[in-house]
Motif scaffolding. Structure first.
Motif: not given
Lengths: 113, 115
Positions: A32-44
């Motif tokens: 299982v992997s987790w990612y954060q998606q924001t308008p400024g930083q994209g998918l991390q």
């Protein structure tokens, strides 16, 4: 076969609080992997868990943590929330070996006020 | 360090026209390459992947992509776009010791389809 499920789908929290997000992978998947998606930083990339062990970690502060249970379900915790933590948090599951693709859940939309 | 560049932030095409979305990657070894699509408010759906072998890969929904090592590119193509293809498209590279389980994404290309 059921897909990746994430709960809750939406969350509103106040700055300084903590939050726990849950992810249930596809049956038989061990990673299982987790990612954060924001308008400024994209998918991390945040981190990856395999067989209850963190196998990989992205460049996020220690306020972000996770764990994986023996049934491969995973939780992600964010402590001392900041406004900048507002994001779509995506969970992805994979068989676990390197030659298999990841399948993503619908995400949890976290809003910090 | 690995990275992915999608030079086009937004592309508009007419329905029925052909489509090519560009992707360039930076990685020292042979990369694991992916294209994902995301509709508003949704997660990511895998369109296709390249691990090794034939450099032209076929995916779902009529998409294909070609891996060109000499150009460090993995461009996505579709011969005839449908209105339902309007979405955001992400190219990703899997790297590190766990390969495909640690993805680095491009910034995405938003596709608008006009009738």
């Amino acid at each position: 076969k059921a897909g990746v499920t994430q709960t809750p789908r939406y969350l509103i929290k106040t700055r300084g609080q903590q939050v726990t997000l849950s992810c249930s992978p596809i049956s038989g998947h061990r990673s299982v992997s987790w990612y954060q998606q924001t308008p400024g930083q994209g998918l991390q990339f945040l981190f990856e868990y395999f067989s209850e062990t963190q196998r990989n970690k992205g460049n996020f502060p220690g306020r972000f943590s996770g764990r994986q249970f023996s049934n491969s379900r995973s939780e992600m915790n964010v402590s001392t929330l900041e406004l900048g933590d507002s994001a779509l948090y995506l969970c992805a599951s994979s068989v676990g070996d390197i030659f298999y693709e990841q399948y993503f859940g619908p995400g949890t939309r976290l809003t910090v006020t | 360090a690995q990275s992915v560049t999608q030079p086009d932030i937004h592309i508009t095409v007419s329905e029925g026209a052909s489509l090519e979305l560009r992707c360039n990657y930076s990685y020292g070894a042979t990369p694991y390459l992916f294209w994902y699509v995301q509709s508003p408010g949704q997660g990511l759906q895998l369109l296709l992947k390249y691990f090794s072998g034939d450099t032209l890969v076929q995916g779902i929904k009529g998409f294909e992509a070609e891996f060109k090592r000499s150009q460090s590119s993995f461009n996505l193509r579709k011969p005839s776009v449908h209105w339902s293809d309007a979405a955001e498209y992400f190219c990703a590279v899997g790297a590190g010791q766990t390969g495909a389980n640690n993805l680095f994404f491009g910034t995405g290309t938003r596709l608008t389809v006009i009738p």
